[in-house]
Design a protein around this motif. Structure first.
Motif, PDB file in Angstrom:
ATOM      1  N   GLY A 126       0.821  -1.205   0.000  1.00 59.84           N
ATOM      2  CA  GLY A 126       0.000   0.000   0.000  1.00 59.84           C
ATOM      3  C   GLY A 126       0.854   1.253   0.000  1.00 59.84           C
ATOM      4  N   PRO A 127       0.187   2.424   0.035  1.00 62.20           N
ATOM      5  CA  PRO A 127       0.930   3.691   0.018  1.00 62.20           C
ATOM      6  C   PRO A 127       1.928   3.838   1.164  1.00 62.20           C
ATOM      7  CG  PRO A 127      -1.385   4.064  -0.446  1.00 62.20           C
ATOM      8  CD  PRO A 127      -1.265   2.634  -0.043  1.00 62.20           C
ATOM      9  N   SER A 128       1.675   3.138   2.304  1.00 59.38           N
ATOM     10  CA  SER A 128       2.613   3.257   3.419  1.00 59.38           C
ATOM     11  C   SER A 128       3.974   2.664   3.087  1.00 59.38           C
ATOM     12  CB  SER A 128       2.042   2.550   4.659  1.00 59.38           C
ATOM     13  OG  SER A 128       1.828   1.170   4.407  1.00 59.38           O
ATOM     14  N   SER A 129       4.074   1.857   2.024  1.00 60.60           N
ATOM     15  CA  SER A 129       5.352   1.258   1.624  1.00 60.60           C
ATOM     16  C   SER A 129       6.083   2.098   0.584  1.00 60.60           C
ATOM     17  CB  SER A 129       5.122  -0.158   1.076  1.00 60.60           C
ATOM     18  OG  SER A 129       4.581  -0.999   2.074  1.00 60.60           O
ATOM     19  N   ALA A 130       5.595   3.316   0.368  1.00 58.22           N
ATOM     20  CA  ALA A 130       6.252   4.183  -0.623  1.00 58.22           C
ATOM     21  C   ALA A 130       7.688   4.502  -0.236  1.00 58.22           C
ATOM     22  CB  ALA A 130       5.452   5.467  -0.792  1.00 58.22           C
ATOM     23  N   LEU A 142      13.186  -0.254  -4.607  1.00 59.90           N
ATOM     24  CA  LEU A 142      12.584  -1.108  -5.632  1.00 59.90           C
ATOM     25  C   LEU A 142      13.132  -0.753  -7.014  1.00 59.90           C
ATOM     26  CD1 LEU A 142       8.890  -1.248  -4.362  1.00 59.90           C
ATOM     27  CD2 LEU A 142      10.408  -3.207  -4.670  1.00 59.90           C
ATOM     28  N   GLN A 143      13.291   0.513  -7.301  1.00 58.67           N
ATOM     29  CA  GLN A 143      13.835   0.909  -8.596  1.00 58.67           C
ATOM     30  C   GLN A 143      15.236   0.343  -8.798  1.00 58.67           C
ATOM     31  OE1 GLN A 143      13.641   5.171  -8.885  1.00 58.67           O
ATOM     32  NE2 GLN A 143      11.396   5.218  -9.013  1.00 58.67           N
ATOM     33  N   ALA A 144      16.048   0.394  -7.746  1.00 60.38           N
ATOM     34  CA  ALA A 144      17.417  -0.117  -7.855  1.00 60.38           C
ATOM     35  C   ALA A 144      17.407  -1.628  -8.088  1.00 60.38           C
ATOM     36  CB  ALA A 144      18.208   0.228  -6.599  1.00 60.38           C
ATOM     37  N   PHE A 145      16.518  -2.346  -7.397  1.00 59.29           N
ATOM     38  CA  PHE A 145      16.437  -3.798  -7.587  1.00 59.29           C
ATOM     39  C   PHE A 145      15.986  -4.131  -9.015  1.00 59.29           C
ATOM     40  CE2 PHE A 145      15.787  -4.634  -2.796  1.00 59.29           C
ATOM     41  CZ  PHE A 145      17.124  -4.959  -2.640  1.00 59.29           C
ATOM     42  N   ILE A 146      15.034  -3.375  -9.542  1.00 59.99           N
ATOM     43  CA  ILE A 146      14.557  -3.628 -10.903  1.00 59.99           C
ATOM     44  C   ILE A 146      15.698  -3.447 -11.910  1.00 59.99           C
ATOM     45  CG2 ILE A 146      13.009  -2.780 -12.716  1.00 59.99           C
ATOM     46  CD1 ILE A 146      11.008  -2.062 -10.461  1.00 59.99           C
ATOM     47  N   GLU A 147      16.459  -2.375 -11.743  1.00 64.92           N
ATOM     48  CA  GLU A 147      17.570  -2.122 -12.666  1.00 64.92           C
ATOM     49  C   GLU A 147      18.642  -3.201 -12.552  1.00 64.92           C
ATOM     50  OE1 GLU A 147      18.909   1.791 -11.795  1.00 64.92           O
ATOM     51  OE2 GLU A 147      17.056   2.764 -12.495  1.00 64.92           O
ATOM     52  N   LEU A 162       9.072  -7.223  -9.277  1.00 61.46           N
ATOM     53  CA  LEU A 162       9.402  -6.005  -8.535  1.00 61.46           C
ATOM     54  C   LEU A 162       8.683  -4.791  -9.118  1.00 61.46           C
ATOM     55  CD1 LEU A 162      13.224  -6.690  -8.172  1.00 61.46           C
ATOM     56  CD2 LEU A 162      11.589  -6.572  -6.275  1.00 61.46           C
ATOM     57  N   SER A 163       8.565  -4.746 -10.444  1.00 60.27           N
ATOM     58  CA  SER A 163       7.870  -3.629 -11.085  1.00 60.27           C
ATOM     59  C   SER A 163       6.384  -3.639 -10.739  1.00 60.27           C
ATOM     60  CB  SER A 163       8.053  -3.704 -12.609  1.00 60.27           C
ATOM     61  OG  SER A 163       7.376  -2.643 -13.251  1.00 60.27           O
ATOM     62  N   ALA A 164       5.778  -4.830 -10.644  1.00 57.38           N
ATOM     63  CA  ALA A 164       4.366  -4.918 -10.251  1.00 57.38           C
ATOM     64  C   ALA A 164       4.166  -4.433  -8.819  1.00 57.38           C
ATOM     65  CB  ALA A 164       3.878  -6.355 -10.398  1.00 57.38           C
ATOM     66  N   ALA A 165       5.089  -4.780  -7.924  1.00 52.96           N
ATOM     67  CA  ALA A 165       5.003  -4.303  -6.532  1.00 52.96           C
ATOM     68  C   ALA A 165       5.123  -2.785  -6.484  1.00 52.96           C
ATOM     69  CB  ALA A 165       6.088  -4.958  -5.682  1.00 52.96           C
ATOM     70  N   TYR A 166       6.032  -2.239  -7.288  1.00 56.41           N
ATOM     71  CA  TYR A 166       6.214  -0.784  -7.316  1.00 56.41           C
ATOM     72  C   TYR A 166       4.927  -0.097  -7.785  1.00 56.41           C
ATOM     73  CZ  TYR A 166       8.391   3.727  -8.339  1.00 56.41           C
ATOM     74  OH  TYR A 166       8.717   5.067  -8.350  1.00 56.41           O
ATOM     75  N   PHE A 167       4.273  -0.662  -8.795  1.00 60.58           N
ATOM     76  CA  PHE A 167       3.033  -0.060  -9.311  1.00 60.58           C
ATOM     77  C   PHE A 167       1.915  -0.106  -8.273  1.00 60.58           C
ATOM     78  CE2 PHE A 167      -1.103  -0.625 -11.361  1.00 60.58           C
ATOM     79  CZ  PHE A 167      -1.196   0.598 -12.030  1.00 60.58           C
ATOM     80  N   LEU A 168       1.783  -1.229  -7.554  1.00 59.56           N
ATOM     81  CA  LEU A 168       0.730  -1.339  -6.536  1.00 59.56           C
ATOM     82  C   LEU A 168       0.948  -0.332  -5.408  1.00 59.56           C
ATOM     83  CD1 LEU A 168       0.400  -5.227  -6.318  1.00 59.56           C
ATOM     84  CD2 LEU A 168      -1.225  -3.621  -7.339  1.00 59.56           C
ATOM     85  N   SER A 171       2.787   2.670  -5.648  1.00 60.84           N
ATOM     86  CA  SER A 171       2.829   4.071  -6.080  1.00 60.84           C
ATOM     87  C   SER A 171       1.793   4.442  -7.130  1.00 60.84           C
ATOM     88  CB  SER A 171       4.228   4.392  -6.630  1.00 60.84           C
ATOM     89  OG  SER A 171       4.462   3.626  -7.816  1.00 60.84           O
ATOM     90  N   GLY A 172       1.293   3.446  -7.865  1.00 64.77           N
ATOM     91  CA  GLY A 172       0.380   3.752  -8.971  1.00 64.77           C
ATOM     92  C   GLY A 172       1.112   4.140 -10.238  1.00 64.77           C
ATOM     93  N   VAL A 173       2.429   4.007 -10.234  1.00 64.76           N
ATOM     94  CA  VAL A 173       3.255   4.372 -11.388  1.00 64.76           C
ATOM     95  C   VAL A 173       3.964   3.122 -11.893  1.00 64.76           C
ATOM     96  CG1 VAL A 173       5.202   5.778 -12.195  1.00 64.76           C
ATOM     97  CG2 VAL A 173       3.590   6.697 -10.501  1.00 64.76           C
ATOM     98  N   ARG A 174       3.941   2.922 -13.176  1.00 66.62           N
ATOM     99  CA  ARG A 174       4.624   1.789 -13.780  1.00 66.62           C
ATOM    100  C   ARG A 174       6.082   2.149 -13.997  1.00 66.62           C
ATOM    101  NH1 ARG A 174       4.932  -3.666 -14.970  1.00 66.62           N
ATOM    102  NH2 ARG A 174       5.756  -4.011 -17.051  1.00 66.62           N
ATOM    103  N   TYR A 175       6.992   1.386 -13.370  1.00 63.47           N
ATOM    104  CA  TYR A 175       8.418   1.662 -13.526  1.00 63.47           C
ATOM    105  C   TYR A 175       9.057   0.505 -14.271  1.00 63.47           C
ATOM    106  CZ  TYR A 175      13.239   2.845 -12.507  1.00 63.47           C
ATOM    107  OH  TYR A 175      14.576   3.165 -12.636  1.00 63.47           O
TER     108      TYR A 175
END
Length: 231
Positions: free
Chosen positions: A97-101, A107-112, A150-156, A158-162
């Motif tokens: 949820g948003p509390s995990s922002a 998450l971005q670093a792990f995806i890369e 990881l990208s799906a978790a980031y989207f859930l 933040s609502g942004v697809r990374y």
């Protein structure tokens, strides 16, 4: 009948008792009763009065007990209305949820990193043949699947697809053996980083994801070690 005729003493009197009786009665008849040694006794002092009779207990009527006032019925408090259910806020959602922002940059670093490993193993698959090529291709698919999870978790959260743009294929430098060694160390490093991130987060779903990816990194390390042991 003569008025002052002396009564006859009872048959029970005899001796000195009879003489005393006759003397007392004589005095009564001479004085007309004024000097009578016999004094009337009030009724309350009679020897046969109830209070002088041994063992006699006068009957006393007990007073009627005063009526006990009835206790008032307890007042039952009116039940308080049930509280309205609180609507869950977005911050209350603990699973992705948003509390995990706060884990967004992580998450971005792990995806890369996962996409970088995907490119490296794809290049190794193209450079080798046979079983080694297939092993590297399988590992490359695993790394891309990690990046998607990881990208799906980031989207859930933040609502942004990374999803970083595709980059040019990796150019392998050094010898084949040195590359295998470098990747073996890299997989162990990736496992340690995922386990550390799982220990820091309070998001149960993100923790589970990190631990699953750590197990995959550990498996990749054993695969690379096995390839070196067969050479």
């Amino acid at each position: 009948m003569e008025q002052n005729q002396m009564p006859q003493p009872g048959p029970g009197l005899c001796g000195s008792d009879r003489e005393i009786f006759e003397r007392v009665w004589g005095r009564v008849t001479r004085s007309g009763g004024a000097e009578s040694p016999i004094e009337p006794v009030p009724a309350a002092e009679w020897p046969h009065a109830p209070q002088y009779i041994q063992g006699y207990m006068p009957q006393v009527t007990a007073p009627e007990p005063a009526p006990v006032p009835a206790m008032p019925a307890p007042v039952q408090p009116e039940p308080s209305p049930a509280p309205e259910p609180r609507r869950a806020e977005a911050a209350d959602i603990r699973c992705l949820g948003p509390s995990s922002a706060v884990h967004g940059a992580e998450l971005q670093a792990f995806i890369e990193d996962e996409l970088g490993d995907h490119r490296t193993y794809t290049a190794l698959s193209r450079r080798t043949a046979g079983q080694a090529s297939r092993t590297f291709a399988s590992m490359a698919a695993d790394e891309k699947r990690h990046a998607k999870r990881l990208s799906a978790a980031y989207f859930l959260i933040s609502g942004v697809r990374y999803w970083p743009a595709d980059r040019a294929p990796v150019r392998l430098e050094g010898t084949y053996l040195s590359t295998l060694r470098s990747r073996f160390l890299g997989e162990q490093k990736g496992e340690a980083e995922y386990r550390a991130a799982a220990g820091r987060t309070e998001d149960p779903c993100l923790r589970e994801l990190y631990l699953e990816l750590a197990e995959d990194e550990n498996a990749h390390g054993w695969m690379l070690r096995g390839m070196l042991e067969k050479m």
